[in-house]
Design a protein around this motif. Sequence first.
Motif, PDB file in Angstrom:
ATOM      1  N   VAL A 175       1.130  -1.349  -0.423  1.00  0.00           N
ATOM      2  CA  VAL A 175      -0.218   0.359   0.415  1.00  0.00           C
ATOM      3  C   VAL A 175       0.833   1.472  -0.102  1.00  0.00           C
ATOM      4  N   ALA A 176       2.224   0.901   0.916  1.00  0.00           N
ATOM      5  CA  ALA A 176       3.061   2.426   0.641  1.00  0.00           C
ATOM      6  C   ALA A 176       4.114   2.269  -0.305  1.00  0.00           C
ATOM      7  N   ALA A 177       3.770   1.444  -1.330  1.00  0.00           N
ATOM      8  CA  ALA A 177       4.822   1.557  -2.521  1.00  0.00           C
ATOM      9  C   ALA A 177       4.681   2.596  -3.514  1.00  0.00           C
ATOM     10  N   PRO A 178       3.427   2.681  -3.820  1.00  0.00           N
ATOM     11  CA  PRO A 178       3.287   3.952  -5.635  1.00  0.00           C
ATOM     12  C   PRO A 178       3.681   5.156  -4.588  1.00  0.00           C
ATOM     13  N   LEU A 179       3.238   5.697  -2.896  1.00  0.00           N
ATOM     14  CA  LEU A 179       3.455   6.623  -2.605  1.00  0.00           C
ATOM     15  C   LEU A 179       5.122   6.669  -2.183  1.00  0.00           C
ATOM     16  N   VAL A 180       5.699   6.626  -1.765  1.00  0.00           N
ATOM     17  CA  VAL A 180       7.187   5.533  -1.445  1.00  0.00           C
ATOM     18  C   VAL A 180       7.537   6.604  -3.877  1.00  0.00           C
ATOM     19  N   ALA A 181       6.803   5.634  -4.404  1.00  0.00           N
ATOM     20  CA  ALA A 181       7.615   6.095  -5.563  1.00  0.00           C
ATOM     21  C   ALA A 181       8.152   6.928  -6.111  1.00  0.00           C
ATOM     22  N   LEU A 182       6.046   7.634  -6.252  1.00  0.00           N
ATOM     23  CA  LEU A 182       5.945   9.089  -6.822  1.00  0.00           C
ATOM     24  C   LEU A 182       7.028   9.772  -5.427  1.00  0.00           C
ATOM     25  N   SER A 183       7.086  10.064  -5.046  1.00  0.00           N
ATOM     26  CA  SER A 183       7.871  10.739  -3.590  1.00  0.00           C
ATOM     27  C   SER A 183       9.576  10.716  -4.333  1.00  0.00           C
ATOM     28  N   ILE A 184       9.566   9.622  -5.171  1.00  0.00           N
ATOM     29  CA  ILE A 184      11.100  10.200  -5.848  1.00  0.00           C
ATOM     30  C   ILE A 184      11.268  10.223  -6.769  1.00  0.00           C
ATOM     31  N   ALA A 185      10.204   9.825  -8.041  1.00  0.00           N
ATOM     32  CA  ALA A 185       9.970  10.327  -9.094  1.00  0.00           C
ATOM     33  C   ALA A 185      10.213  11.756  -9.269  1.00  0.00           C
ATOM     34  N   ALA A 186       8.916  12.400  -8.167  1.00  0.00           N
ATOM     35  CA  ALA A 186       8.662  13.598  -9.253  1.00  0.00           C
ATOM     36  C   ALA A 186       9.320  14.504  -9.173  1.00  0.00           C
ATOM     37  N   PRO A 187      10.544  14.559  -7.832  1.00  0.00           N
ATOM     38  CA  PRO A 187      11.342  15.523  -8.335  1.00  0.00           C
ATOM     39  C   PRO A 187      12.941  15.262  -9.354  1.00  0.00           C
TER      40      PRO A 187
END
Length: 774
Positions: free
Chosen positions: A429-441
């Motif tokens: 459940v946490a994985a997509p949020l972690v991915a977005l937190s990394i990818a966006a910047p």
Amino acid sequence: MLAVLLLALLIVLVAAVLGQGALTVCGCEGPRWWSPGLGLAALLVIGGQVIRLPGHATTAVLIAVIMTLGSLVLPGTRRGLRAAPRGAIPLAAGVLLLAAIPLFASGSVSPYGVSVSNDMSQHLAGAWFIRNHEGLRPVAAIGGTLVGTGYPLGGHGIVAMIAAGTGEGEIGGFDALTLAVPVLLAFTALGALPRAPARARWVVAAVIGLGYLPTAYLAQGQFKETIQALLLFTGAVLLGDLVRVRPRNAWHAFRLGAPYGLLVAGGVYNYSYGALLWMVGAAAFVAFLEFLRAHRRRLAAIRAGILPALGIAAATVIAAGPEVNRMVKFANSIFGVEPKKNHGNLPHAVNPFETLGVWLSGDFRRSTTPFWPTVALQVLAGLALVAGLVWWWRRRRIAVPGTAVVAIVVWIELALTRNIYNAAKGLIVAAPLVALSIAAPLLAAFAGERRAARLPVIPAARLIGVVLLVGASLSSLLVLRSTVASLGQQSEFAKLRQAIGIENVLFLGDDHFTQWNLHGTTVYSTDALYAPRYLRQRLLKRGGTTVDVDNYSAADLDEMRWLITTNAPFQSAVPPNFRPTLRTRSFVLYRREGPTPDRVPAEGLSVPYGRLDCASALVREQLATHPRARVVPAPIMGPRWRGSISKPGHAATLRVALPRGRWDLSLQYLSATGAEVSAPGLRAQLPVYLGRPSPYWFAGTLTSPGGGVTVTIRSLPRSWFGQLLGPTGGIHVAGTPFDEPLRFIAFTRHGATGRLVPSAQACGRWVDWLIGAS
């Protein structure tokens, strides 16, 4: 196959319409990339009512159609859909085709993850039951019924609606729902990514939609976890958008909270009360961070948040209210009090660093090989995550990182208070949020908006972004190419179900999909897992690895109207009061006529025959009450196999000494693609089988010239597409020599049958069973 892909696109389209319609009603103008995720929440709410609506799935389909058409009537919905960028179509098609790689590789429409996680057995039976309300209530591996324990049935309801509305069936329905989720994840990610070249944004969104852990759970058919990840992910992006909307009036402010309340309700119908930990916790924590950020305007921030919070609460109560009683049942059921020792299908706790999205293994439960490239990528991803959280905070966009923090806290709570199986669900459940937190910047480094002082950092950020993108893409591809999507013998089971009807039937196979394969009947299985009805074996035979009719007493067999055995010659003879009525490629169906004669097995565990040892005190006692014995010709057991069929296209052989004549082969095997058996005078194919390697299956008849004979079994290759993907990891089967999908092979004289003799004449001979005088 095409029908499943089109159904997945239909789910996405209906979700987009419903989501945009909900936004229009709530006063949100313009398109939102996350609106399809909101629409799926609406479908979950509708699907959750299937179990209680008159007319069940048919009524729910009518409601969904009316709501979809009603949404299209609204001008704001049509404007929002027309304004959606053209990139939506190629993005959806690309993600969908990538997620469907396991189906293309297997060449058939089958459930995802068979033999990795067999939970789909209960879900398929659950969707069928709530659509038809016939047969036995579906049962989970740990024993609780999905209907009686308050298990969340929103996803099952969607599948029931698909089956009722299209006739595609439950397998195709679950495949379509599973495939739609990564598309919706990718859409939602686009709504949060910074401005950058369009193609770069599409690629990053696709990689987030098919992130490593979401793909790993898609690969094993765990749809509830991927849906919950989508709902929380959508909620984070939604909160980030709506906190920047200035309400026109109090009523508008109140309505702005309703979309998040709908997401919470969708989570309840998908994950029961557990969804509240994520959804409510995320909203509360993001509100708290907004309060901290307000500084001197904190009182104003509180006032501005009251009405949207009330809107969230109202929408949640209205949409999720009917589920309260089921949530209470679920909390007090076996699912709510799972023991900490329950590991599910996990050998150990899942590594939390897998949430970073770079894990070079086709199986998320196993370590990576080679190890150090993964470590290097994870160190890079970890540093990018820390820098990314700072990036989000400085830009005052705190909803995504705030929700990610809540998801990590929930995982910690699950790891401390529950078992490793449930804790792993917190990671997905946490994985997509972690991915977005990394990818966006990292994507922002390609956007062209930077300060002169930071220019030296830009090339490094771009390089890191490309490296992590390649690593994450490769990680997910390794999962997709290794995924099993096979479930054989379905046409045979359909014939058996039609013949049996709703009457009692004992299935003498050993398959965790028994309740689905024989849904609609009153089926008793030989394994206690996923068993709506379980018939306890007689003490003399309990605990063996091979089960046949001798494992059950005459009294137990008299409770059955029907009996299903495999077609193997090497098994105990069925009592004469059971008459064969139907033969398929793999099974024989018997109907009971009259009482079953009293008999006792003469052999030990895991074998159908044994030499009668009349010196044994137990045997002498049995001979006194059972004056006749069924003697059989001596079987020949093959030696250990050389080679393995764990991978498609691989082969195993053995050489055995057989007297001259014709011999029937019976063997225990598993294969995700089917297998071909060859020997002198024999070439035959075995179907796909991914149950437990307990029953024997008939592999054909060979002709021995006398002396050594070589038998070869080869696992059939995957489809041309599967072969194009290259070799994959093998099937590992617990309980077999070296965890191989081949166990034993037995040779019996072709055409030879057992015969009844006085028990005293059976001493020292091969005996199947002893029978009483009556």
